[in-house]
Scaffold this motif. Structure first.
Motif, short mmCIF file in Angstrom:
data_model
loop_
_atom_site.label_atom_id
_atom_site.label_comp_id
_atom_site.label_asym_id
_atom_site.label_seq_id
_atom_site.Cartn_x
_atom_site.Cartn_y
_atom_site.Cartn_z
N VAL A 112 1.01 -1.58 -0.01
CA VAL A 112 0.17 -0.10 -0.33
C VAL A 112 1.04 1.10 -0.37
N GLU A 113 0.70 1.88 -0.81
CA GLU A 113 0.95 3.47 -0.92
C GLU A 113 0.24 4.37 -0.56
N ILE A 114 0.56 4.82 0.39
CA ILE A 114 0.11 6.63 0.88
C ILE A 114 0.61 8.11 0.77
N TRP A 115 0.07 8.57 -0.26
CA TRP A 115 0.53 10.41 -0.03
C TRP A 115 0.12 10.58 1.15
N PHE A 116 -0.04 12.09 1.35
CA PHE A 116 -0.14 12.72 2.11
C PHE A 116 -0.07 14.19 1.91
N ALA A 117 -0.14 14.86 1.55
CA ALA A 117 -0.43 16.30 1.60
C ALA A 117 1.09 16.86 1.52
N HIS A 118 1.52 17.41 0.84
CA HIS A 118 2.58 18.44 0.27
C HIS A 118 3.62 16.88 0.00
N GLU A 119 2.99 15.92 -0.79
CA GLU A 119 4.12 14.54 -1.31
C GLU A 119 4.42 13.81 -0.24
N HIS B 26 10.08 11.93 -2.22
CA HIS B 26 9.82 11.40 -1.01
C HIS B 26 9.76 9.50 -0.41
N ARG B 27 9.15 9.98 -1.97
CA ARG B 27 9.23 7.75 -1.92
C ARG B 27 10.55 7.71 -2.02
N GLU B 28 11.26 8.14 -3.13
CA GLU B 28 12.59 7.44 -3.29
C GLU B 28 13.50 7.55 -1.21
N GLN B 29 13.29 8.17 -0.43
CA GLN B 29 13.87 9.01 0.83
C GLN B 29 13.49 7.68 1.61
N VAL B 30 12.03 6.92 1.43
CA VAL B 30 11.32 6.02 2.86
C VAL B 30 12.38 4.45 2.20
N HIS B 31 12.79 4.73 0.88
CA HIS B 31 13.30 3.34 0.50
C HIS B 31 14.28 3.66 0.96
#
Lengths: 152, 265
Positions: A112-119, B26-31
């Motif tokens: 599950v990918e969850i995207w919040f405000a401000h990316e 941020h996605r790459e940062q989380v990974h």
């Protein structure tokens, strides 16, 4: 349902043992030290990795107003994020394999990918019976907090 | 921005998306946070790392017998394994892809440094530091590390570093496998390296004093005229590094002369 029951059920679904269990307890203690907001839900993000077994990477703790994610990978550091639900969850992407959404087996996987405000971004992974638990968390806690689309 | 002009660090994320279809948000940062923690954990639990402290103690004894001088400035404790933070990692990809890319606007040697191959392309996601007393200790320790890596079935690479900004060290990269979060399901096996930086006591003193100046230069880019700009911080700090390296070379010359006299006398 009291906080501890939900967390206990989350840990059981994820097949978590010491020392990761101790780190979850620590995350809860820090949560309770920082906020009076009662916990309403929890899920452990984990995935199988062959010889290393299941890797329990983070625990998500939910209250009515925010989500808190705590890494379980580092025994020496506390690493928590708090994200408010006020602006809402903007986007949820769910991928599955080997899962019929009724009853999980050892081949089942959810991501599950969850995207919040401000990316801001969060990810929850589940395998095996933890998929059923994550399904329930999505239904009762995550999806009800999806924001109504509007201007940013 | 024209296709040939190099993006600034602020423009970098947009350029990655437009030019390479890659992202660094941020996605790459989380990974990265999860992966780098796992790489650190697995390195600490590896046979190579477990043997390292013992091997350094043995190296010290053998060097002492051979050279009548200690290898290390003080008792060498168990090395500390440091993990590279996200901001530093992100900046490093920018330096490799853009600022220090000699093949610009083509890909750097080894290919563009993007997710997920960047785990194998950035050599110091985890690193440690070994400080020796004398200049010849750097090669000595590097040789020991290569032998230790081989003993554990690992590849290694030795890079003597001599930068124009006055930084001198030997970097030994020991390469092994690691398990990180998969791109879709389960886990991904990648080759990663632990970077062991070997430097002298004098250079380490300078590095600690000048760390802030080095970080600013890495982020903003070096002053191209520092060799003439005697008022600039780079002039003082960079030449101090070079002068110290020269002094260490002279110390070695004197020591070797005494060693020769000692053996003949």
């Amino acid at each position: 349902m009291p906080n501890d029951d939900r967390v206990s059920q989350a840990l059981k679904a994820a097949g978590i043992a010491k020392p990761a269990r101790d780190r979850v307890k620590r995350a809860m203690a820090i949560y309770e030290a920082l906020t009076d907001d009662p916990l309403v839900d929890a899920v452990v993000s984990e995935y199988p990795s062959g010889d290393l077994g299941r890797i329990h990477e983070s625990v998500w703790l939910f209250s009515a107003s925010h989500a808190s994610v705590s890494s379980l990978l580092d025994a020496d550091e506390d690493d928590l994020d708090f994200v408010p639900f006020q602006a809402g969850i903007r986007h949820v992407v769910i991928r599955t394999t080997g899962y019929d959404w009724a009853k999980a087996d050892e081949k089942s996987r959810i991501r599950v990918e969850i995207w919040f405000a401000h990316e801001r971004y969060g990810e929850i992974k589940a395998s095996g019976v933890n998929c059923d638990w994550l399904r329930d968390v999505l239904r009762r806690t995550v999806l009800p907090n999806l924001a109504v689309l509007g201007s940013d | 921005m024209s296709p040939r002009s190099r993006p600034t660090y602020e423009e970098y994320p947009e350029w990655l998306g437009t030019a390479l279809g890659a992202s660094i948000g941020h996605r790459e940062q989380v990974h990265y946070e999860a992966s780098s923690q796992l790489i650190q954990q697995q390195t600490l639990q590896s046979g190579f790392w477990s043997s390292l402290a013992t091997d350094l103690v043995e190296a010290n004894s053998e060097y002492l017998m051979e050279k009548a001088s200690p290898l290390f400035a003080a008792t060498q404790p168990q090395p500390d394994l440091v993990r590279k933070g996200w901001e530093s990692f992100r900046l490093k990809t920018y330096r490799k892809n853009v600022r220090e890319n000699a093949r610009w606007p083509k890909a750097p040697k080894g290919g563009w440094v993007t997710f997920p191959t960047w785990y194998s392309q950035v050599g110091d996601i985890v690193r440690t530091l070994v400080v020796v007393k004398y200049l010849d200790g750097m090669d000595y320790v590097a040789g020991r590390l290569v032998a230790l890596a081989r003993q554990h079935g690992l590849r290694s690479r030795v890079d003597p570093i001599a930068r124009h900004e006055g930084y001198y060290a030997t970097h030994v990269n020991v390469i092994g496998g690691a398990t990180i979060p998969g791109l879709e399901w389960d886990a991904l096996q990648v080759n990663v390296s632990v970077e062991i930086q070997v430097t002298t006591q004098l250079q380490e003193n300078i590095r600690q004093l000048l760390h802030f100046a080095y970080e600013v230069a890495r982020q903003e880019g070096a002053n191209p005229d520092w060799q003439w700009d005697f008022r600039s911080p780079e002039f003082r700090t960079n030449y101090l590094g070079h002068v110290l390296h020269y002094i260490e070379g002279m110390i070695m010359s004197v020591r070797e002369q005494y060693d020769a006299e000692r053996r003949s006398g």
